[in-house]
Write a protein that holds these residues in place. Structure first.
Motif, short mmCIF file in Angstrom:
data_model
loop_
_atom_site.label_atom_id
_atom_site.label_comp_id
_atom_site.label_asym_id
_atom_site.label_seq_id
_atom_site.Cartn_x
_atom_site.Cartn_y
_atom_site.Cartn_z
N TRP A 160 -0.22 14.84 -2.36
CA TRP A 160 -0.24 13.44 -2.32
C TRP A 160 1.30 13.01 -1.88
N ARG A 161 2.17 13.66 -1.92
CA ARG A 161 3.38 13.38 -1.31
C ARG A 161 4.04 13.84 -0.24
N ASP A 162 3.51 14.92 0.24
CA ASP A 162 3.91 15.78 1.53
C ASP A 162 3.19 14.95 2.73
N ILE A 163 3.68 13.67 3.03
CA ILE A 163 2.85 13.03 4.18
C ILE A 163 4.07 12.54 4.97
N PHE A 164 3.65 12.72 6.48
CA PHE A 164 4.53 12.50 7.50
C PHE A 164 5.76 13.53 7.20
N PRO A 165 5.58 14.95 7.28
CA PRO A 165 6.82 15.84 6.84
C PRO A 165 7.81 15.65 7.79
N ASP A 166 7.41 15.49 9.18
CA ASP A 166 8.56 15.35 10.01
C ASP A 166 9.35 14.05 10.21
N ALA A 167 8.76 13.25 9.60
CA ALA A 167 9.43 11.83 9.39
C ALA A 167 10.27 11.65 8.35
N GLU A 168 10.33 12.37 7.31
CA GLU A 168 11.21 12.42 6.36
C GLU A 168 11.25 11.12 5.60
N LEU A 169 10.28 10.71 5.01
CA LEU A 169 10.12 9.31 4.25
C LEU A 169 11.06 9.59 3.07
N LYS A 170 11.66 8.45 3.06
CA LYS A 170 12.56 8.22 1.89
C LYS A 170 11.73 7.63 0.58
N THR A 171 10.99 6.81 0.98
CA THR A 171 9.85 6.19 -0.02
C THR A 171 8.37 6.40 0.44
N LEU A 172 7.38 6.50 -0.42
CA LEU A 172 5.96 6.56 -0.11
C LEU A 172 5.62 5.28 0.19
N PRO A 173 4.72 4.81 0.82
CA PRO A 173 4.30 3.45 1.11
C PRO A 173 3.45 3.15 -0.35
N PRO A 174 3.22 1.84 -0.61
CA PRO A 174 2.86 1.53 -1.82
C PRO A 174 1.04 1.78 -2.01
N THR A 175 0.46 1.87 -0.85
CA THR A 175 -0.98 2.32 -0.79
C THR A 175 -1.03 4.02 -0.47
N ARG A 210 -10.37 5.96 16.42
CA ARG A 210 -9.19 6.28 15.46
C ARG A 210 -9.51 5.50 14.28
N GLN A 211 -10.14 6.09 13.47
CA GLN A 211 -10.56 5.55 12.10
C GLN A 211 -10.66 6.83 11.09
N LYS A 212 -10.32 6.59 9.93
CA LYS A 212 -10.52 7.40 8.78
C LYS A 212 -10.55 6.70 7.66
N GLY A 213 -11.08 7.48 6.56
CA GLY A 213 -11.21 7.01 5.21
C GLY A 213 -10.03 7.13 4.36
N SER A 214 -9.29 8.22 4.85
CA SER A 214 -8.01 8.37 4.16
C SER A 214 -6.80 7.79 4.53
N PHE A 215 -6.89 6.43 4.65
CA PHE A 215 -6.00 5.50 5.62
C PHE A 215 -4.81 5.10 4.84
N GLY A 216 -4.86 5.32 3.35
CA GLY A 216 -3.78 4.55 2.58
C GLY A 216 -2.42 5.04 2.97
N ASN A 217 -2.00 6.14 3.51
CA ASN A 217 -0.65 6.58 3.74
C ASN A 217 -0.20 5.81 5.12
N ASP A 218 -1.18 5.37 6.00
CA ASP A 218 -1.04 4.76 7.42
C ASP A 218 -0.84 3.32 7.27
N LEU A 219 -0.78 2.68 6.16
CA LEU A 219 -0.69 1.40 6.13
C LEU A 219 0.72 1.01 5.58
N THR A 220 1.09 0.06 6.45
CA THR A 220 2.57 -0.57 6.18
C THR A 220 2.66 -1.45 4.89
N PRO A 221 3.66 -1.73 4.25
CA PRO A 221 3.74 -2.62 3.27
C PRO A 221 3.41 -4.04 3.48
#
Length: 370
Positions: free
Chosen positions: A221-236, A310-321
């Motif tokens: 659940w936390r290893d998203i956008f591994p090449d982007a080195e996110l400092k914080t996860l999106p709220p969704t 370009r649709q997915k059910g697991s879209f929460g990681n892709d939503l901006t705050p």
């Protein structure tokens, strides 16, 4: 957790927290997730090569063909024992079950109104929570002990990058009859089968049983956008709709679950999302074919798909705050913090997440209700 009313003997039903606001009826469109403006997708869409477009298109086509077969035979409603038996007799049994599913009609013939579906406003909220008495939990805990011991031993051999499937077991009715009997008795006494049957418009039964253990070493659940080195996860982060055929699930808490123990969370009312059948199938196909991932390769392939795909059910990681859908989800998200022995029944097509453990360990049994 707010206790609402006494259910069957010793069982209590629970209402959402007072701060949770059920979401309005969401009308799904591909534009709800703005990939053309998303930092992790925008450039990939603009520079997708012909070769990548063809590769992504082929992957999608194959997965959609498989999905259509699964939906036709109502694959999720076929018990694990039948799916897993590779003998000649087992394959014949599978074929017979699939044929019966085909001729039985729509798996969800109708959804009842909130007034008709009693015990927890399941039709209105998409989620129904019950707590069980201690004596019933003790019986269930004993019946599940062997399966959890087996799962814990398997998890112990992880390489430190544990994925979701490594955290979940698969019980067999033939081999774990005592566990299935204990769960069925519990769900019947708690009124879960009655609520599920009212919601589905037909008799609901227990299909699959999946013990699950999550702790801080899980990374899915936390290893998203591994090449982007996110400092914080999106709220969704990790919010999704299941790639399934319209079944319900019941999650049984086998340990106490607080704010940091990965509480199951549900966007109250999101089961009423209006989505076209084709769009729903597209989301399911991409969730099952690897294109819904957030690593660089998956994103490149996903970005190479035509806009409609370009649709997915697991879209929460892709939503901006600041997205409209992200704000709506935030207002309706109910994190079900509750003690062991709590049962969470929910519509898998509603937006939900779970297992995001930041401290301690969470043990649950996920039951497929079909």
């Amino acid at each position: 957790m707010r206790i609402r009313t006494m259910a069957a003997s010793g069982y209590l039903t629970v209402e959402p927290e007072s701060g949770v606001q059920p979401v309005a009826d969401i009308g799904w469109t591909p534009a709800l997730v703005e990939y053309e403006r998303h930092d992790a997708y925008r450039e990939l869409i603009d520079r997708a090569s012909l070769a990548t477009r063809l590769e992504a298109g082929l992957i999608f086509a194959i997965s959609m063909a498989k999905l259509l077969v699964k939906r036709t035979i109502k694959y999720e409603f076929i018990p694990y024992d039948v799916r897993a038996d590779r003998s000649v007799a087992g394959r014949l049994r599978f074929a017979g079950t699939a044929l019966r599913n085909i001729v039985s009609g729509d798996a969800r013939s109708r959804k009842l109104s909130a007034a008709e579906a009693d015990a927890g406003k399941m039709a209105e909220h998409g989620i129904h929570v019950v707590t069980m008495p201690r004596d019933r939990f003790a019986v269930l805990e004993q019946a599940a002990r062997v399966e959890f011991d087996r799962l814990a031993a398997r998890r112990g051999r992880s390489n430190g990058k544990r994925q979701f499937e490594e955290s979940r077991g698969q019980a067999s009715r033939a081999e774990q009859r005592e566990l299935f009997d204990a769960i069925e008795t519990t769900l019947r006494e708690a009124g879960i089968f009655d609520v599920a049957s009212a919601y589905l418009g037909r008799k609901a039964t227990l299909v699959d049983v999946n013990p699950q253990i999550n702790d801080t070493t899980d990374t899915f659940w936390r290893d998203i956008f591994p090449d982007a080195e996110l400092k914080t996860l999106p709220p969704t982060a990790y919010c999704h709709r299941d790639a399934s055929g319209g079944d319900l699930k019941a999650i049984i808490y086998m340990t106490d679950v607080g704010d940091r123990n990965g509480p199951f969370s549900y966007v109250v009312g999101s089961n009423r999302m209006k989505i076209r059948r084709l769009d729903d199938l597209i989301c399911e196909a991409n969730d099952s074919n690897g294109l819904a991932g957030t690593d660089a390769r998956a994103r490149a392939r996903f970005a190479a798909l035509p806009r409609k795909l370009r649709q997915k059910g697991s879209f929460g990681n892709d939503l901006t705050p600041d997205s409209a859908l992200g704000r709506e989800i935030g207002q309706g998200l109910w994190a079900v913090t509750a003690g062991r022995g709590s049962i969470v029944l929910f519509d898998t097509k509603g937006i939900h997440r779970g297992g995001m453990v930041e401290a301690g360990e969470r043990r649950v049994i996920t039951c497929v209700i079909g």
